[in-house]
Motif scaffolding. Structure first.
Motif, PDB file in Angstrom:
ATOM      1  N   LEU A 176      45.324  49.597  34.895  1.00 34.70           N
ATOM      2  CA  LEU A 176      47.111  49.153  34.624  1.00 34.70           C
ATOM      3  C   LEU A 176      47.117  47.548  34.480  1.00 34.70           C
ATOM      4  CD1 LEU A 176      48.712  51.185  37.386  1.00 34.70           C
ATOM      5  CD2 LEU A 176      49.239  51.072  35.113  1.00 34.70           C
ATOM      6  N   LEU A 177      46.398  46.617  35.072  1.00 36.21           N
ATOM      7  CA  LEU A 177      46.699  45.348  34.731  1.00 36.21           C
ATOM      8  C   LEU A 177      46.154  44.727  33.486  1.00 36.21           C
ATOM      9  CD1 LEU A 177      44.933  43.730  38.147  1.00 36.21           C
ATOM     10  CD2 LEU A 177      47.397  43.129  36.995  1.00 36.21           C
ATOM     11  N   ARG A 178      45.523  45.484  32.831  1.00 32.68           N
ATOM     12  CA  ARG A 178      44.979  45.172  31.349  1.00 32.68           C
ATOM     13  C   ARG A 178      45.905  45.859  30.389  1.00 32.68           C
ATOM     14  NH1 ARG A 178      40.673  48.033  31.573  1.00 32.68           N
ATOM     15  NH2 ARG A 178      41.292  49.783  30.387  1.00 32.68           N
ATOM     16  N   ARG A 179      46.322  47.116  30.679  1.00 33.08           N
ATOM     17  CA  ARG A 179      47.121  47.829  29.583  1.00 33.08           C
ATOM     18  C   ARG A 179      48.567  47.510  29.815  1.00 33.08           C
ATOM     19  NH1 ARG A 179      44.675  52.093  27.013  1.00 33.08           N
ATOM     20  NH2 ARG A 179      46.082  51.398  25.573  1.00 33.08           N
ATOM     21  N   ALA A 231      59.654  39.835  45.913  1.00 37.23           N
ATOM     22  CA  ALA A 231      59.670  40.643  44.726  1.00 37.23           C
ATOM     23  C   ALA A 231      58.957  39.976  43.717  1.00 37.23           C
ATOM     24  CB  ALA A 231      61.196  40.780  44.117  1.00 37.23           C
ATOM     25  N   ALA A 232      58.004  40.659  42.964  1.00 38.94           N
ATOM     26  CA  ALA A 232      57.275  39.866  41.999  1.00 38.94           C
ATOM     27  C   ALA A 232      56.979  40.831  40.761  1.00 38.94           C
ATOM     28  CB  ALA A 232      56.073  39.626  42.360  1.00 38.94           C
ATOM     29  N   PRO A 233      56.522  40.311  39.571  1.00 34.62           N
ATOM     30  CA  PRO A 233      56.190  41.147  38.376  1.00 34.62           C
ATOM     31  C   PRO A 233      55.136  42.022  39.015  1.00 34.62           C
ATOM     32  CG  PRO A 233      56.265  38.614  37.794  1.00 34.62           C
ATOM     33  CD  PRO A 233      56.591  38.823  39.314  1.00 34.62           C
ATOM     34  N   VAL A 234      55.183  43.008  37.897  1.00 32.97           N
ATOM     35  CA  VAL A 234      54.216  44.149  38.155  1.00 32.97           C
ATOM     36  C   VAL A 234      52.618  43.775  38.350  1.00 32.97           C
ATOM     37  CG1 VAL A 234      53.128  46.088  37.199  1.00 32.97           C
ATOM     38  CG2 VAL A 234      55.730  46.118  37.460  1.00 32.97           C
ATOM     39  N   PRO A 235      52.495  42.929  37.342  1.00 34.28           N
ATOM     40  CA  PRO A 235      50.801  42.165  37.240  1.00 34.28           C
ATOM     41  C   PRO A 235      50.581  41.502  38.837  1.00 34.28           C
ATOM     42  CG  PRO A 235      51.776  41.773  35.389  1.00 34.28           C
ATOM     43  CD  PRO A 235      52.894  42.434  36.126  1.00 34.28           C
ATOM     44  N   VAL A 236      51.568  40.923  39.271  1.00 32.85           N
ATOM     45  CA  VAL A 236      51.502  40.011  40.526  1.00 32.85           C
ATOM     46  C   VAL A 236      51.349  40.941  41.647  1.00 32.85           C
ATOM     47  CG1 VAL A 236      52.450  38.698  42.250  1.00 32.85           C
ATOM     48  CG2 VAL A 236      52.527  38.162  39.765  1.00 32.85           C
ATOM     49  N   ARG A 237      52.139  42.333  41.771  1.00 37.89           N
ATOM     50  CA  ARG A 237      52.123  43.121  42.732  1.00 37.89           C
ATOM     51  C   ARG A 237      50.828  44.181  42.721  1.00 37.89           C
ATOM     52  NH1 ARG A 237      56.903  44.804  45.283  1.00 37.89           N
ATOM     53  NH2 ARG A 237      58.898  43.666  44.465  1.00 37.89           N
ATOM     54  N   LEU A 238      50.335  44.260  41.309  1.00 37.46           N
ATOM     55  CA  LEU A 238      49.117  44.890  41.219  1.00 37.46           C
ATOM     56  C   LEU A 238      47.868  44.269  41.853  1.00 37.46           C
ATOM     57  CD1 LEU A 238      49.505  46.512  37.784  1.00 37.46           C
ATOM     58  CD2 LEU A 238      49.280  47.737  39.877  1.00 37.46           C
ATOM     59  N   ARG A 239      47.853  42.847  41.632  1.00 34.17           N
ATOM     60  CA  ARG A 239      46.868  41.920  41.991  1.00 34.17           C
ATOM     61  C   ARG A 239      46.898  41.946  43.632  1.00 34.17           C
ATOM     62  NH1 ARG A 239      47.618  39.474  37.253  1.00 34.17           N
ATOM     63  NH2 ARG A 239      49.094  37.899  37.818  1.00 34.17           N
ATOM     64  N   ARG A 240      48.081  42.111  44.356  1.00 36.68           N
ATOM     65  CA  ARG A 240      48.189  41.921  45.681  1.00 36.68           C
ATOM     66  C   ARG A 240      47.767  43.124  46.227  1.00 36.68           C
ATOM     67  NH1 ARG A 240      54.272  38.923  45.878  1.00 36.68           N
ATOM     68  NH2 ARG A 240      55.027  41.127  45.829  1.00 36.68           N
ATOM     69  N   ILE A 241      48.170  44.220  45.545  1.00 36.50           N
ATOM     70  CA  ILE A 241      47.492  45.638  46.331  1.00 36.50           C
ATOM     71  C   ILE A 241      46.104  45.617  46.035  1.00 36.50           C
ATOM     72  CG2 ILE A 241      47.309  48.244  45.691  1.00 36.50           C
ATOM     73  CD1 ILE A 241      50.309  47.990  44.620  1.00 36.50           C
ATOM     74  N   ALA A 242      45.469  44.948  44.813  1.00 32.35           N
ATOM     75  CA  ALA A 242      44.059  44.964  44.557  1.00 32.35           C
ATOM     76  C   ALA A 242      43.293  44.188  45.823  1.00 32.35           C
ATOM     77  CB  ALA A 242      43.644  44.639  43.323  1.00 32.35           C
ATOM     78  N   GLY A 243      44.053  43.098  46.135  1.00 35.76           N
ATOM     79  CA  GLY A 243      43.430  42.298  47.223  1.00 35.76           C
ATOM     80  C   GLY A 243      43.256  42.956  48.694  1.00 35.76           C
ATOM     81  N   LEU A 244      44.127  44.045  48.987  1.00 35.41           N
ATOM     82  CA  LEU A 244      44.147  44.798  50.114  1.00 35.41           C
ATOM     83  C   LEU A 244      43.135  46.044  49.877  1.00 35.41           C
ATOM     84  CD1 LEU A 244      48.082  44.506  50.673  1.00 35.41           C
ATOM     85  CD2 LEU A 244      46.359  43.433  51.939  1.00 35.41           C
ATOM     86  N   LEU A 245      42.502  46.048  49.032  1.00 37.55           N
ATOM     87  CA  LEU A 245      41.827  47.689  48.947  1.00 37.55           C
ATOM     88  C   LEU A 245      40.736  47.762  49.850  1.00 37.55           C
ATOM     89  CD1 LEU A 245      41.804  48.176  45.150  1.00 37.55           C
ATOM     90  CD2 LEU A 245      43.126  49.453  46.761  1.00 37.55           C
ATOM     91  N   ALA A 286      48.160  54.704  35.668  1.00 36.30           N
ATOM     92  CA  ALA A 286      47.379  54.209  34.604  1.00 36.30           C
ATOM     93  C   ALA A 286      47.218  55.481  33.310  1.00 36.30           C
ATOM     94  CB  ALA A 286      45.876  53.995  34.863  1.00 36.30           C
ATOM     95  N   ALA A 287      47.280  56.623  33.899  1.00 36.81           N
ATOM     96  CA  ALA A 287      47.379  57.738  32.751  1.00 36.81           C
ATOM     97  C   ALA A 287      48.615  57.640  31.925  1.00 36.81           C
ATOM     98  CB  ALA A 287      47.074  59.041  33.400  1.00 36.81           C
ATOM     99  N   ARG A 288      49.675  57.467  32.909  1.00 31.63           N
ATOM    100  CA  ARG A 288      51.181  57.369  32.181  1.00 31.63           C
ATOM    101  C   ARG A 288      51.183  56.299  31.094  1.00 31.63           C
ATOM    102  NH1 ARG A 288      56.867  58.728  33.727  1.00 31.63           N
ATOM    103  NH2 ARG A 288      57.682  58.684  31.546  1.00 31.63           N
ATOM    104  N   CYS A 289      50.574  55.131  31.733  1.00 24.76           N
ATOM    105  CA  CYS A 289      50.415  53.986  30.858  1.00 24.76           C
ATOM    106  C   CYS A 289      49.866  54.378  29.256  1.00 24.76           C
ATOM    107  CB  CYS A 289      49.860  52.832  31.193  1.00 24.76           C
ATOM    108  SG  CYS A 289      49.945  51.162  30.494  1.00 24.76           S
TER     109      CYS A 289
END
Length: 169
Positions: free
Chosen positions: A10-13, A78-92, A113-116
């Motif tokens: 998702l971050l890439r696409r 609130a933050a843009p989607v890429p920032v939020r995705l990185r925050r989620i990744a940091g909590l994995l 990711a499939a929808r994208c």
């Protein structure tokens, strides 16, 4: 698979999806009905891309909120989607300690990711696997990560080896 794979996809696409919303606005060309390219910024909004962006934006916001709530963390700005995705990744790593949450994060990240990928016109990803089908003994095992499924693609067989953790008869 694990959620990190889907989040990195998702971050890439995601930026490609944003750019795809109106490619003419980014210097791309479109085709005029009847043929021939036309330059400019008058390309109409592509609704399937717009719908995918809205779904992914909403999904990422809701996923981050759910993860933070389940882990007992305070809300973040609130933050843009890429920032939020990185925050989620940091909590994995912490997410992995909660099997229910980990499954939810993986399912949602895979879905988004499939929808994208579909909105960008990509076919479903298929991965060739080593080994033989337990039903027909052919070397036709393939993993379909978007479906979380492993199946034999030998036309006369079609045996599903794994789907949600269960083998079909």
């Amino acid at each position: 698979m694990n959620p990190a794979v889907w989040i990195s996809s998702l971050l890439r696409r995601y930026p490609e999806l944003v750019a795809e919303l109106a490619p003419a606005a980014h210097g791309g060309l479109r085709e005029r009905r009847g043929g021939g390219p036309v330059g400019g910024t008058t390309l109409p909004v592509r609704l399937h891309v717009s719908d995918a962006l809205r779904d992914i934006n909403d999904g990422v916001v809701e996923l981050e909120e759910a993860v933070r709530e389940r882990l007992g963390l305070r809300p973040v700005p609130a933050a843009p989607v890429p920032v939020r995705l990185r925050r989620i990744a940091g909590l994995l790593e912490r997410v992995a300690a909660d099997p229910v949450l980990a499954a939810h994060v993986e399912d949602e990240a895979r879905r988004m990711a499939a929808r994208c990928a579909r909105a960008l016109g990509d076919p479903e990803q298929m991965v060739r696997l080593a080994g033989r089908c337990p039903a027909c003994d052919s070397v036709s095992l393939r993993a379909f990560p978007e479906r979380a499924e492993v199946r034999c693609v030998n036309p006369p067989c079609g045996h599903v080896v794994e789907s949600g953790g269960k083998e079909s008869p």
